[in-house]
Scaffold this active site. Structure first.
Site, PDB file in Angstrom:
ATOM      1  CG  HIS A  50      22.757   9.941  -4.674  1.00 13.86           C
ATOM      2  ND1 HIS A  50      23.277   9.272  -3.588  1.00 13.86           N
ATOM      3  CD2 HIS A  50      21.547  10.409  -4.274  1.00 13.86           C
ATOM      4  CE1 HIS A  50      22.407   9.321  -2.586  1.00 13.86           C
ATOM      5  NE2 HIS A  50      21.365  10.011  -2.967  1.00 13.86           N
ATOM      6  N   GLY A  72      15.526  12.714   0.384  1.00 16.51           N
ATOM      7  CA  GLY A  72      15.874  14.054   0.824  1.00 16.51           C
ATOM      8  C   GLY A  72      16.846  14.048   1.984  1.00 16.51           C
ATOM      9  CG  ASN A  73      16.519  12.107   5.801  1.00 15.00           C
ATOM     10  OD1 ASN A  73      15.394  11.628   5.859  1.00 15.00           O
ATOM     11  ND2 ASN A  73      16.930  13.050   6.631  1.00 15.00           N
ATOM     12  CB  SER A  74      20.541  11.376  -0.092  1.00 14.39           C
ATOM     13  OG  SER A  74      19.823  10.186  -0.286  1.00 14.39           O
ATOM     14  CG  ASP A 115      26.555   8.332  -3.446  1.00 15.51           C
ATOM     15  OD1 ASP A 115      26.701   9.239  -4.286  1.00 15.51           O
ATOM     16  OD2 ASP A 115      25.460   8.031  -2.937  1.00 15.51           O
ATOM     17  CG  LEU A 163      48.389  -5.323  -4.243  1.00 18.46           C
ATOM     18  CD1 LEU A 163      49.681  -4.824  -3.603  1.00 18.46           C
ATOM     19  CD2 LEU A 163      47.635  -6.242  -3.289  1.00 18.46           C
ATOM     20  N   GLY A 164      47.449  -3.518  -7.918  1.00 21.02           N
ATOM     21  CA  GLY A 164      47.674  -4.013  -9.279  1.00 21.02           C
ATOM     22  C   GLY A 164      47.434  -5.494  -9.454  1.00 21.02           C
ATOM     23  CB  VAL A 165      46.515  -8.290  -7.640  1.00 18.36           C
ATOM     24  CG1 VAL A 165      48.018  -8.249  -7.413  1.00 18.36           C
ATOM     25  CG2 VAL A 165      45.768  -7.800  -6.400  1.00 18.36           C
ATOM     26  CB  ILE A 195      41.356 -10.259  -5.742  1.00 17.43           C
ATOM     27  CG1 ILE A 195      40.477  -9.005  -5.678  1.00 17.43           C
ATOM     28  CG2 ILE A 195      42.802  -9.925  -5.443  1.00 17.43           C
ATOM     29  CD1 ILE A 195      40.506  -8.299  -4.338  1.00 17.43           C
TER      30      ILE A 195
END
Length: 502
Positions: free
Chosen positions: A120, A222-224, A150, A279-281, A283
């Site tokens: 971001h 600003g710390n991001s 992120d 995994l294709g499920v 849940i």
């Protein structure tokens, strides 16, 4: 009387001796007492500051873009027309391009010029500039980014090797351990703050892999993207978010743990993108009611509500209704554990999965696909809606078709051709259709709707209304208080709900 002076002299000598011993003991206690608070981090910080950078971005936006503020002047001001013409264009209509600047933090992980920050911080940037502690400025290019965690990886071309820091093992940090934040709060320049680890594994609903480190070290705007260091000078987290109504630190900040970031950063560096296991499920959580309906002692694992066509599950290794409790040697306490563990697994790896099916544990083996390739399949509807008929989807048929007696607050009917067309139910959906839901009934409490289909009840397939009635009777006789229903919507998407039978 001649002995009294000697008595008092002896008493004074004893008192003086006692005072000497007392002072000696206090001095020894004082020297053995640990210092108040943590030791100075000056030496630690001095060796790390050069590896932390300020990131400045610029973005060109149109004048009518709400993402950047327009200076406000009082109505009727003599300068208002000049502001309107400059920021909104002739006639105040907007459209004049403007440049928006913002600041963030990052840290160098490779002397060759690779820099980690938050996605971001640099998202939608047209120009990225890195400001180093010695005053040097270099343009950076985006190597790759990952919106799910992120994180982003940048690259600069330095004239000489840069000071770099390394990742530590965030799994070893404990609540109460001292940590140090280095970053660029409010664009003031590199700043240091110290605090402790307040919590681990925090879920703040920022993404599918939330497992943040919480700290009370001061993290501000600003710390991001800046590093969270342990006391050995290793990066154990990337500062990402704060919890605050004012936008300033209130002692609750969050960092992406290194254990999650390292794999993402390595993939961005190697491929320019992430390559996560899949995994294709579909849940959903195992709630207390679901656990009780399945006679589980405690709710745990991830309940499989559907299998995605075209995914890794091709031979029924895992089925809707299964509960995944262990994946590739890792216990699954909740669905976040499964999502994170699968996502960190290599594409194409064959893994052992422990499931609960029909009340018994089973071991199955699945070869993982790639999440990025499967996301389109995961977002696609399982079935196509049938061609439109005279009745609109969701409306009851014109002719009153017979339905069963009320069960759990629902009236049910067989899913024949007429009802399939009148309710707009896809051809691939099988089960018993719900024709009425009584207000304030157990089914209504769980938001069951008319036109949905009961596919399974108590992990048994349902074909007729009589099947539903019979199964409810069996579950009640077995002492169950809730019935677990597998419900399909009109397009075939599955979900599980528990309906009380008392």
């Amino acid at each position: 009387m001649s002995k009294r002076p000697e008595f008092f002299r002896g008493l004074a000598l004893a008192a003086a001796t006692a005072l000497i011993f007392t002072n000696t003991a206090l001095a020894q206690t004082a020297t053995s007492r640990p210092p108040a608070g943590p030791p100075s981090v000056a030496d630690l910080a001095e060796g790390l500051l050069d590896a932390v950078v300020n990131i400045s971005i610029s973005q060109n936006v149109k004048g009518d873009d709400d993402s950047a503020p327009i200076p406000q002047v009082p109505e009727g001001s003599p300068h208002q027309e000049f502001f309107d013409e400059f920021f909104r264009g002739p006639g105040g209509e907007g459209g004049r391009p403007r440049t928006v600047n913002s600041l963030g933090s990052g840290f160098i992980i490779d002397p060759a010029g690779y820099i980690v920050t938050n996605n971001h911080v640099i998202q939608d940037a047209d120009d990225i500039e890195i400001n180093f502690s010695d005053g040097t400025k270099l343009k950076a290019k985006l190597v790759g980014m990952d919106t799910k965690t992120d994180l982003a990886l940048l690259k600069v071309e330095p004239k000489k090797p840069l000071k770099a820091v390394s990742f530590g093992d965030s799994r070893k940090i404990r609540i109460g351990d001292w940590v140090m934040v280095v970053g660029n709060p409010f664009g003031l320049g590199v700043s240091v703050s110290v605090g402790v680890v307040s919590a681990r594994g925090r879920n703040i609903n920022a993404g599918p892999y939330d497992s943040f480190i919480q700290t009370d070290a001061a993290i501000n705007r600003g710390n991001s993207g800046g590093p969270l260091f342990n006391m050995q000078g290793e990066v154990v987290g990337i500062n990402t978010a704060i919890l605050s109504q004012t936008g300033m630190s209130v002692g609750i900040g969050f960092a992406v743990p290194a254990e999650l970031a390292v794999n993402v950063v390595n993939q961005l560096k190697e491929f320019g993108e992430t390559r996560r296991g899949w995994l294709g499920v579909r849940i959903q959580p195992v709630t207390d009611d679901i656990a009780e309906s399945l006679k589980m002692e405690l709710p745990r694992g991830a309940l499989v509500s559907g299998i995605i066509e075209g995914g890794p599950i091709t031979k029924g290794e895992i089925k809707p209704g299964d509960i995944i409790i262990r994946f590739d040697g890792t216990d699954i306490a909740e669905i976040r554990d499964l999502m994170r563990t699968v996502g960190e697994s290599p594409v194409g790896k064959a893994v052992d999965v422990v499931i609960i099916r029909d009340g018994k544990e089973q071991l199955v083996r699945v070869t993982l696909g790639r999440l990025e390739d499967g996301e389109q399949l995961a977002n696609a509807k399982p079935g196509e809606m049938p061609e439109s008929s005279d009745a609109k989807p969701g409306e009851p048929p014109a002719a009153q078709l017979p339905a069963s007696d009320t069960v759990l607050g629902m009236k049910l009917a067989e899913l024949d051709t007429d009802r399939r067309q009148s309710f707009g139910i896809a051809e691939n959906v099988k089960g018993v259709v719900i024709t009425e839901v009584q207000p304030n009934s157990p089914a209504a409490e769980r938001r069951v709707e008319v036109g949905e289909v009961i596919v399974e009840l108590g992990q048994e397939a349902m074909e007729t209304p009589e099947d539903v009635t019979s199964r409810v009777t069996e579950l009640k006789a077995d002492g169950r208080r809730n019935a677990l229903l597998m419900i399909a919507n009109k397009s075939g998407e599955l979900r599980f709900v528990t309906v009380r039978m008392e």
